[in-house]
Design a protein around this motif. Structure first.
Motif, PDB file in Angstrom:
ATOM      1  N   ILE A 129      -4.992  25.115  12.380  1.00 54.65           N
ATOM      2  CA  ILE A 129      -3.966  24.139  12.747  1.00 54.65           C
ATOM      3  C   ILE A 129      -3.522  24.422  14.177  1.00 54.65           C
ATOM      4  CG2 ILE A 129      -1.623  23.314  12.274  1.00 54.65           C
ATOM      5  CD1 ILE A 129      -2.084  23.967   9.358  1.00 54.65           C
ATOM      6  N   ALA A 130      -3.403  23.359  14.955  1.00 56.00           N
ATOM      7  CA  ALA A 130      -2.944  23.491  16.337  1.00 56.00           C
ATOM      8  C   ALA A 130      -1.777  22.540  16.571  1.00 56.00           C
ATOM      9  CB  ALA A 130      -4.071  23.179  17.319  1.00 56.00           C
ATOM     10  N   VAL A 131      -0.727  23.055  17.176  1.00 49.74           N
ATOM     11  CA  VAL A 131       0.407  22.231  17.584  1.00 49.74           C
ATOM     12  C   VAL A 131       0.211  21.913  19.065  1.00 49.74           C
ATOM     13  CG1 VAL A 131       2.897  22.093  17.853  1.00 49.74           C
ATOM     14  CG2 VAL A 131       1.918  23.329  15.903  1.00 49.74           C
ATOM     15  N   LEU A 132       0.090  20.629  19.386  1.00 50.27           N
ATOM     16  CA  LEU A 132      -0.148  20.220  20.763  1.00 50.27           C
ATOM     17  C   LEU A 132       1.180  19.959  21.460  1.00 50.27           C
ATOM     18  CD1 LEU A 132      -3.253  17.866  20.442  1.00 50.27           C
ATOM     19  CD2 LEU A 132      -3.074  20.354  20.271  1.00 50.27           C
ATOM     20  N   LEU A 133       1.374  20.588  22.612  1.00 46.92           N
ATOM     21  CA  LEU A 133       2.613  20.475  23.368  1.00 46.92           C
ATOM     22  C   LEU A 133       2.378  19.727  24.666  1.00 46.92           C
ATOM     23  CD1 LEU A 133       3.874  24.173  23.019  1.00 46.92           C
ATOM     24  CD2 LEU A 133       4.305  22.250  21.478  1.00 46.92           C
ATOM     25  N   ASP A 135       3.871  18.702  28.726  1.00 51.84           N
ATOM     26  CA  ASP A 135       4.261  19.535  29.865  1.00 51.84           C
ATOM     27  C   ASP A 135       5.679  20.070  29.741  1.00 51.84           C
ATOM     28  OD1 ASP A 135       1.794  19.190  31.012  1.00 51.84           O
ATOM     29  OD2 ASP A 135       2.404  17.502  32.279  1.00 51.84           O
ATOM     30  N   ASP A 136       6.516  19.398  28.928  1.00 52.71           N
ATOM     31  CA  ASP A 136       7.891  19.851  28.738  1.00 52.71           C
ATOM     32  C   ASP A 136       8.028  20.829  27.573  1.00 52.71           C
ATOM     33  OD1 ASP A 136       8.807  18.246  30.836  1.00 52.71           O
ATOM     34  OD2 ASP A 136       8.981  16.498  29.512  1.00 52.71           O
ATOM     35  N   GLY A 137       6.881  21.188  26.965  1.00 49.68           N
ATOM     36  CA  GLY A 137       6.921  22.110  25.844  1.00 49.68           C
ATOM     37  C   GLY A 137       7.308  21.475  24.534  1.00 49.68           C
ATOM     38  N   GLU A 138       7.298  20.145  24.470  1.00 47.03           N
ATOM     39  CA  GLU A 138       7.650  19.437  23.242  1.00 47.03           C
ATOM     40  C   GLU A 138       6.388  19.173  22.417  1.00 47.03           C
ATOM     41  OE1 GLU A 138       9.354  15.994  24.990  1.00 47.03           O
ATOM     42  OE2 GLU A 138      11.393  16.803  24.978  1.00 47.03           O
ATOM     43  N   ALA A 139       6.504  19.353  21.104  1.00 47.73           N
ATOM     44  CA  ALA A 139       5.378  19.095  20.214  1.00 47.73           C
ATOM     45  C   ALA A 139       5.149  17.591  20.094  1.00 47.73           C
ATOM     46  CB  ALA A 139       5.635  19.701  18.846  1.00 47.73           C
ATOM     47  N   ILE A 140       3.935  17.143  20.370  1.00 50.20           N
ATOM     48  CA  ILE A 140       3.631  15.708  20.288  1.00 50.20           C
ATOM     49  C   ILE A 140       2.601  15.393  19.205  1.00 50.20           C
ATOM     50  CG2 ILE A 140       4.243  15.323  22.690  1.00 50.20           C
ATOM     51  CD1 ILE A 140       0.635  15.103  21.893  1.00 50.20           C
ATOM     52  N   ALA A 141       1.892  16.416  18.711  1.00 46.30           N
ATOM     53  CA  ALA A 141       0.880  16.160  17.686  1.00 46.30           C
ATOM     54  C   ALA A 141       0.545  17.440  16.942  1.00 46.30           C
ATOM     55  CB  ALA A 141      -0.386  15.570  18.301  1.00 46.30           C
ATOM     56  N   LEU A 142       0.090  17.265  15.702  1.00 42.08           N
ATOM     57  CA  LEU A 142      -0.389  18.369  14.880  1.00 42.08           C
ATOM     58  C   LEU A 142      -1.851  18.092  14.561  1.00 42.08           C
ATOM     59  CD1 LEU A 142       0.555  20.942  13.294  1.00 42.08           C
ATOM     60  CD2 LEU A 142       0.820  19.433  11.320  1.00 42.08           C
ATOM     61  N   VAL A 143      -2.720  19.055  14.856  1.00 44.70           N
ATOM     62  CA  VAL A 143      -4.155  18.889  14.639  1.00 44.70           C
ATOM     63  C   VAL A 143      -4.610  19.885  13.587  1.00 44.70           C
ATOM     64  CG1 VAL A 143      -6.452  19.047  15.660  1.00 44.70           C
ATOM     65  CG2 VAL A 143      -4.571  18.042  16.974  1.00 44.70           C
ATOM     66  N   GLU A 144      -5.286  19.397  12.565  1.00 47.46           N
ATOM     67  CA  GLU A 144      -5.845  20.259  11.525  1.00 47.46           C
ATOM     68  C   GLU A 144      -7.354  20.132  11.540  1.00 47.46           C
ATOM     69  OE1 GLU A 144      -5.747  20.949   6.679  1.00 47.46           O
ATOM     70  OE2 GLU A 144      -4.275  19.620   7.640  1.00 47.46           O
ATOM     71  N   GLY A 145      -8.040  21.217  11.875  1.00 49.15           N
ATOM     72  CA  GLY A 145      -9.501  21.224  11.911  1.00 49.15           C
ATOM     73  C   GLY A 145     -10.065  21.813  10.639  1.00 49.15           C
ATOM     74  N   ARG A 146     -11.076  21.161  10.094  1.00 42.68           N
ATOM     75  CA  ARG A 146     -11.677  21.606   8.843  1.00 42.68           C
ATOM     76  C   ARG A 146     -13.145  21.964   9.066  1.00 42.68           C
ATOM     77  NH1 ARG A 146      -8.279  21.165   4.894  1.00 42.68           N
ATOM     78  NH2 ARG A 146      -6.526  19.725   5.010  1.00 42.68           N
ATOM     79  N   PRO A 147     -13.694  22.813   8.216  1.00 38.88           N
ATOM     80  CA  PRO A 147     -15.071  23.280   8.419  1.00 38.88           C
ATOM     81  C   PRO A 147     -16.119  22.195   8.257  1.00 38.88           C
ATOM     82  CG  PRO A 147     -14.222  24.046   6.312  1.00 38.88           C
ATOM     83  CD  PRO A 147     -13.056  23.460   7.064  1.00 38.88           C
ATOM     84  N   ASP A 148     -15.762  21.055   7.664  1.00 41.32           N
ATOM     85  CA  ASP A 148     -16.732  19.962   7.504  1.00 41.32           C
ATOM     86  C   ASP A 148     -16.716  19.010   8.683  1.00 41.32           C
ATOM     87  OD1 ASP A 148     -14.305  18.800   7.149  1.00 41.32           O
ATOM     88  OD2 ASP A 148     -14.771  17.826   5.239  1.00 41.32           O
ATOM     89  N   ASN A 149     -16.166  19.482   9.841  1.00 43.06           N
ATOM     90  CA  ASN A 149     -16.090  18.674  11.056  1.00 43.06           C
ATOM     91  C   ASN A 149     -15.167  17.469  10.897  1.00 43.06           C
ATOM     92  OD1 ASN A 149     -17.833  20.323  12.534  1.00 43.06           O
ATOM     93  ND2 ASN A 149     -19.646  19.280  11.758  1.00 43.06           N
ATOM     94  N   THR A 150     -14.212  17.582  10.003  1.00 46.49           N
ATOM     95  CA  THR A 150     -13.162  16.576   9.852  1.00 46.49           C
ATOM     96  C   THR A 150     -11.896  17.090  10.526  1.00 46.49           C
ATOM     97  OG1 THR A 150     -14.066  15.762   7.763  1.00 46.49           O
ATOM     98  CG2 THR A 150     -11.752  15.294   8.209  1.00 46.49           C
ATOM     99  N   THR A 151     -11.303  16.255  11.354  1.00 49.18           N
ATOM    100  CA  THR A 151     -10.102  16.649  12.085  1.00 49.18           C
ATOM    101  C   THR A 151      -8.996  15.653  11.792  1.00 49.18           C
ATOM    102  OG1 THR A 151     -11.463  17.567  13.872  1.00 49.18           O
ATOM    103  CG2 THR A 151      -9.137  17.178  14.346  1.00 49.18           C
ATOM    104  N   LEU A 152      -7.899  16.141  11.241  1.00 49.15           N
ATOM    105  CA  LEU A 152      -6.739  15.300  10.958  1.00 49.15           C
ATOM    106  C   LEU A 152      -5.757  15.435  12.111  1.00 49.15           C
ATOM    107  CD1 LEU A 152      -5.000  13.529   9.109  1.00 49.15           C
ATOM    108  CD2 LEU A 152      -4.166  15.618   8.026  1.00 49.15           C
ATOM    109  N   VAL A 153      -5.470  14.314  12.776  1.00 49.63           N
ATOM    110  CA  VAL A 153      -4.547  14.302  13.906  1.00 49.63           C
ATOM    111  C   VAL A 153      -3.279  13.569  13.468  1.00 49.63           C
ATOM    112  CG1 VAL A 153      -4.189  13.644  16.313  1.00 49.63           C
ATOM    113  CG2 VAL A 153      -6.481  14.266  15.516  1.00 49.63           C
TER     114      VAL A 153
END
Length: 237
Positions: A129-133, A135-153
């Protein structure tokens, strides 16, 4: 209708919780709008595994008719005096309200459980899981990467993207290699992206979202401003 309420209605149609009018409405919208059709297909694919695990549970056949029949029999056999009259019609109306409330409550609980608990039903390991920030350090998206090459944004705020531009999601499977496009967020909403041929995601893997021309980056590399970026972490379970 907001996108959220439309998504909930689509889920209800797929789960069989919507009435005939709403089913006809969504199917009509899907026939006219490819985007709605895609969202309907996505919901069907998302809930399809439940068909293999859930058993259909129903009340005994004729349950409500037997209860109402008992009331009718009580009405026929009892001769109340004017001083002690029982209004069975009021009881029947109350039964109808209770029955509708029960069915509605079960439907709402089922939809809520499937909407909020779906992630818990999906294998987590070895997802990252990656929290995307921004330039102001604010979270704008949550990315979940899975081993089957599926990415939930999952977008955490509405991005201000011009109509002639799109958001594009990138990752770097290899720290020394170039960024790889995971796909476009053409609708400007949270989406599940699927791409083949990448290794399983790993902790410290970089993810980012950029703004690109319609159709995606012309160079197959990020060219636009970065909306948010972050390094992946393995969730603690």
């Amino acid at each position: 209708m907001t996108d959220r309420s439309l998504d909930i209605l689509i889920d209800e149609v797929v789960l069989g919780l919507a009435d005939d009018a709403d089913v006809a409405r969504i199917e009509g919208m899907a026939a006219r709008d490819p985007e709605i059709a895609a969202r309907l297909d996505h919901a069907r694919a998302r809930f399809a595994p439940l068909d293999d695990t859930a058993d259909e549970i129903a009340l005994p056949e004729g349950f409500w008719s037997r209860v109402e029949g008992a009331l009718d029999m009580n009405d026929a056999e009892t001769a109340p005096t004017s001083a002690d009259v029982v209004d069975l019609s009021a009881i029947r109306r109350a039964m109808t309200r209770w029955r509708n409330a029960a069915v509605g409550g079960i439907a709402a609980a089922l939809l809520l459980a499937m909407t909020l608990g779906w992630t818990l039903m999906t294998p987590v390991e070895p997802s990252v899981i990656a929290v995307l920030l921004n330039d102001d350090g604010e979270a704008i998206a949550l990315v979940e990467g899975r081993p089957d090459n599926t990415t939930l944004v999952t977008l955490l705020e509405m991005a201000q993207v011009p109509t002639e531009r799109v958001m594009q999601v990138w990752t770097k499977p290899d720290d020394d290699g170039p960024p790889v496009s995971l796909g476009l967020l053409t609708s400007g909403r949270s989406e599940t992206l699927v791409i083949e041929g990448l290794p399983a995601p790993h902790p410290q893997q970089l993810y980012e979202i950029t703004v690109e021309p319609a159709g995606g980056s012309p160079t197959n590399l990020p060219t636009g401003p970065i909306l948010g970026k972050g390094l992946a972490k393995e969730p603690v379970i």
